[in-house]
Design an enzyme around this catalytic site. Structure first.
Site, PDB file in Angstrom:
ATOM      1  N   HIS A  65       5.317 -10.937  -6.172  1.00 54.22           N
ATOM      2  CA  HIS A  65       6.518  -9.950  -4.898  1.00 54.22           C
ATOM      3  C   HIS A  65       7.208 -11.479  -4.396  1.00 54.22           C
ATOM      4  O   HIS A  65       6.535 -12.545  -4.013  1.00 54.22           O
ATOM      5  CB  HIS A  65       5.007  -9.738  -3.537  1.00 54.22           C
ATOM      6  CG  HIS A  65       5.470  -9.054  -2.875  1.00 54.22           C
ATOM      7  ND1 HIS A  65       5.120  -8.368  -1.821  1.00 54.22           N
ATOM      8  CD2 HIS A  65       6.904  -8.422  -2.646  1.00 54.22           C
ATOM      9  CE1 HIS A  65       5.379  -7.949  -0.871  1.00 54.22           C
ATOM     10  NE2 HIS A  65       6.988  -8.310  -1.943  1.00 54.22           N
ATOM     11  N   TYR A 118       2.961  -5.655   3.253  1.00 56.13           N
ATOM     12  CA  TYR A 118       3.555  -4.464   3.824  1.00 56.13           C
ATOM     13  C   TYR A 118       2.704  -4.151   5.305  1.00 56.13           C
ATOM     14  O   TYR A 118       1.447  -4.049   4.965  1.00 56.13           O
ATOM     15  CB  TYR A 118       4.056  -2.946   2.627  1.00 56.13           C
ATOM     16  CG  TYR A 118       4.659  -3.510   1.911  1.00 56.13           C
ATOM     17  CD1 TYR A 118       6.137  -4.728   2.437  1.00 56.13           C
ATOM     18  CD2 TYR A 118       5.002  -2.660   0.649  1.00 56.13           C
ATOM     19  CE1 TYR A 118       6.911  -4.523   1.258  1.00 56.13           C
ATOM     20  CE2 TYR A 118       5.641  -3.119  -0.190  1.00 56.13           C
ATOM     21  CZ  TYR A 118       6.947  -4.275  -0.559  1.00 56.13           C
ATOM     22  OH  TYR A 118       7.972  -4.292  -1.065  1.00 56.13           O
TER      23      TYR A 118
HETATM   24  P1  NAD Z   1      14.749   1.962   1.835  1.00 58.70           P
HETATM   25  O1  NAD Z   1      16.881   2.078   0.669  1.00 58.70           O
HETATM   26  O2  NAD Z   1      14.101   3.257   0.639  1.00 58.70           O
HETATM   27  O3  NAD Z   1      14.738   3.123   2.916  1.00 58.70           O
HETATM   28  C1  NAD Z   1      13.945   3.079   3.548  1.00 58.70           C
HETATM   29  C2  NAD Z   1      14.055   3.777   4.877  1.00 58.70           C
HETATM   30  O4  NAD Z   1      15.163   5.448   4.756  1.00 58.70           O
HETATM   31  C3  NAD Z   1      12.282   3.812   5.484  1.00 58.70           C
HETATM   32  O5  NAD Z   1      13.365   3.715   6.695  1.00 58.70           O
HETATM   33  C4  NAD Z   1      12.574   5.349   5.957  1.00 58.70           C
HETATM   34  O6  NAD Z   1      12.078   6.271   6.317  1.00 58.70           O
HETATM   35  C5  NAD Z   1      13.948   6.262   5.552  1.00 58.70           C
HETATM   36  N1  NAD Z   1      14.392   7.726   4.757  1.00 58.70           N
HETATM   37  C6  NAD Z   1      13.897   7.346   3.409  1.00 58.70           C
HETATM   38  N2  NAD Z   1      14.744   8.936   3.236  1.00 58.70           N
HETATM   39  C7  NAD Z   1      15.085   9.485   3.973  1.00 58.70           C
HETATM   40  C8  NAD Z   1      16.288  10.133   4.486  1.00 58.70           C
HETATM   41  N3  NAD Z   1      16.731  11.205   3.486  1.00 58.70           N
HETATM   42  N4  NAD Z   1      16.940   9.608   4.891  1.00 58.70           N
HETATM   43  C9  NAD Z   1      17.293   8.712   6.356  1.00 58.70           C
HETATM   44  N5  NAD Z   1      16.462   8.504   6.135  1.00 58.70           N
HETATM   45  C10 NAD Z   1      15.130   8.172   4.564  1.00 58.70           C
HETATM   46  O7  NAD Z   1      14.024   0.247   0.928  1.00 58.70           O
HETATM   47  P2  NAD Z   1      12.573   0.005   1.239  1.00 58.70           P
HETATM   48  O8  NAD Z   1      11.699   1.358   2.470  1.00 58.70           O
HETATM   49  O9  NAD Z   1      12.443  -1.348   1.522  1.00 58.70           O
HETATM   50  O10 NAD Z   1      12.265  -0.276   0.083  1.00 58.70           O
HETATM   51  C11 NAD Z   1      12.006   0.853  -0.588  1.00 58.70           C
HETATM   52  C12 NAD Z   1      10.581   0.596  -1.534  1.00 58.70           C
HETATM   53  O11 NAD Z   1      10.486  -0.574  -2.101  1.00 58.70           O
HETATM   54  C13 NAD Z   1      10.096   0.010  -0.787  1.00 58.70           C
HETATM   55  O12 NAD Z   1       8.970   1.043   0.532  1.00 58.70           O
HETATM   56  C14 NAD Z   1       8.974  -0.848  -1.274  1.00 58.70           C
HETATM   57  O13 NAD Z   1       7.260  -0.372  -1.732  1.00 58.70           O
HETATM   58  C15 NAD Z   1       9.822  -1.424  -3.233  1.00 58.70           C
HETATM   59  N6  NAD Z   1      10.735  -2.879  -2.398  1.00 58.70           N
HETATM   60  C16 NAD Z   1      10.353  -4.002  -3.491  1.00 58.70           C
HETATM   61  C17 NAD Z   1      10.410  -5.182  -2.875  1.00 58.70           C
HETATM   62  C18 NAD Z   1       9.929  -6.113  -3.433  1.00 58.70           C
HETATM   63  O14 NAD Z   1       9.033  -6.215  -3.841  1.00 58.70           O
HETATM   64  N7  NAD Z   1      10.482  -7.367  -3.936  1.00 58.70           N
HETATM   65  C19 NAD Z   1      11.974  -5.272  -1.742  1.00 58.70           C
HETATM   66  C20 NAD Z   1      11.790  -3.752  -1.148  1.00 58.70           C
HETATM   67  C21 NAD Z   1      11.415  -3.122  -1.550  1.00 58.70           C
END
Ligand code: NAD
Length: 324
Positions: free
Chosen positions: A125, A59
């Site tokens: 990952h 990230y």
């Molecule tokens: P998400 O669906 O959580 O969306 C995050 C986005 O939505 C960001 O731009 C954030 O600013 C915004 N957001 C958060 N809360 C909000 C709200 N209440 N209203 C409007 N916008 C809002 O997607 P993500 O960040 O990709 O997934 C969450 C976490 O999961 C990641 O940060 C990561 O830590 C993990 N993740 C891991 C993998 C992997 O291991 N392969 C893949 C995807 C995500």
């Protein structure tokens, strides 16, 4: 704001908050952010009972780990910290290294950036960019070995595709599984494919991206979003409909994810106090049944549409081309 709810993460003995802090936005994965606000968001989350933090060297190409490490100075003992190995760079040909040597060194690098001497959950990952044989016979054993030194406590795997996750946990010892975009308003296939096997084996299940990587927000998906165009269009339509009903689609999406007891925690990406506060408000709140039914009916034509990720042999059955 309701009190935080905690669930057991498989058989790890860890009790994790049902809202988990996804730290990828701290690495500017969704656009530039104010790092001081990011730190405030981390502190606000901890103050309100969020205890699970997920990050990765990938990230922001190490930026998220560095920023999270700075934000957690003095707070490390209050949180369960999860990071990853094996994915490092944007290039899909050269950005991965699942070798025992590299992942072992990677943990030391993460420890330094995160300013700590142990990682609670270390995860491979995105296993779909690797080969199952190497994941099972080399990468996982290398991570389990690190437990002996106390550098890591539990070992997990992450992926988009569900089939490969299922196959790996049937062959190897794994304590946690994280999948993303597979349990939310757009796609609930996690429930059918992975939840039964995780439950049977006592593996901690982690649901990432309850907002479908911003599809389920007023702002909409970032340019790099891999979903087919028709999924993004339905996302916008549903967001408009919710707005017309005086509801923020993100609230409905969080309520929907958080009430699902098949997973221990749902990781939502955050870098702003405003979002932390909004997401906390959904704890313990059931979605309005009529609104939910209308939204799911609108989503129905694209529900559970999955896209291709990783090596072709690792695609989920029926997956369609990215951005098609
Ligand atoms: P998400 O669906 O959580 O969306 C995050 C986005 O939505 C960001 O731009 C954030 O600013 C915004 N957001 C958060 N809360 C909000 C709200 N209440 N209203 C409007 N916008 C809002 O997607 P993500 O960040 O990709 O997934 C969450 C976490 O999961 C990641 O940060 C990561 O830590 C993990 N993740 C891991 C993998 C992997 O291991 N392969 C893949 C995807 C995500």
């Amino acid at each position: 704001m309701a009190d935080m709810i905690y669930r057991e993460l498989g058989r790890t003995g860890l009790n994790v908050s049902i809202v988990g802090f996804g730290a990828s936005p701290l690495g500017a994965e969704f656009g530039r952010i104010d790092p001081a606000e990011g730190t405030r968001a981390v502190h606000c989350a901890i103050d309100h009972g969020i205890n699970y933090f997920d990050v990765a060297p990938y990230y922001g190409r190490t930026l998220a780990e560095t920023r999270l490490g700075e934000a957690l100075a003095g707070y490390r003992h209050k949180v369960i910290l999860a990071t990853k190995v094996a994915r490092y760079d944007l290039d899909l040909e050269t950005g991965f290294d699942y070798s025992a040597k590299r992942v072992t060194a990677s943990v030391d690098e993460s420890l330094e950036r995160l300013q700590t001497d142990y990682i609670d959950v270390i995860q491979i990952h995105d296993i779909e960019f690797g080969q199952k044989e190497q994941i099972v016979n080399e990468t996982l054993p290398a991570l389990h070995k690190l437990k002996e030194s106390g550098k890591v406590r539990f070992v997990g795997i992450t992926n988009y595709g569900l089939r490969m996750l299922k196959e790996v946990v049937e062959e190897a010892e794994v304590e946690t599984i994280l999948s993303y975009c597979r349990y939310n308003l757009m796609d609930t296939s996690l429930d059918e494919v992975l939840t039964p096997v995780a439950k049977a084996k006592g593996i901690g299940l982690i649901n990432a991206s309850p907002l479908h990587m911003r599809v389920l927000t007023d702002k909409g998906a970032p340019d790099w979003h891999p979903a087919p165009r028709r999924v993004l269009e339905v996302g916008q339509k549903v967001a408009r409909y919710c707005r017309s009903q005086g509801v923020d689609i993100a609230d409905l999406a969080m309520q929907f994810a958080l009430q699902y007891e098949g997973v221990a925690t749902s990781l939502v990406g955050m870098s702003k106090v405003r979002h932390v506060e909004m997401n906390l408000k959904s704890v313990g709140v059931a979605p309005d049944p009529e609104l939910l039914a209308n939204v799911l009916a609108m989503i129905e034509p694209v529900a559970n549409v999955v896209w291709q990720e990783g090596r072709p042999e690792n695609y989920d059955p029926g997956a369609v081309e990215k951005n098609s």
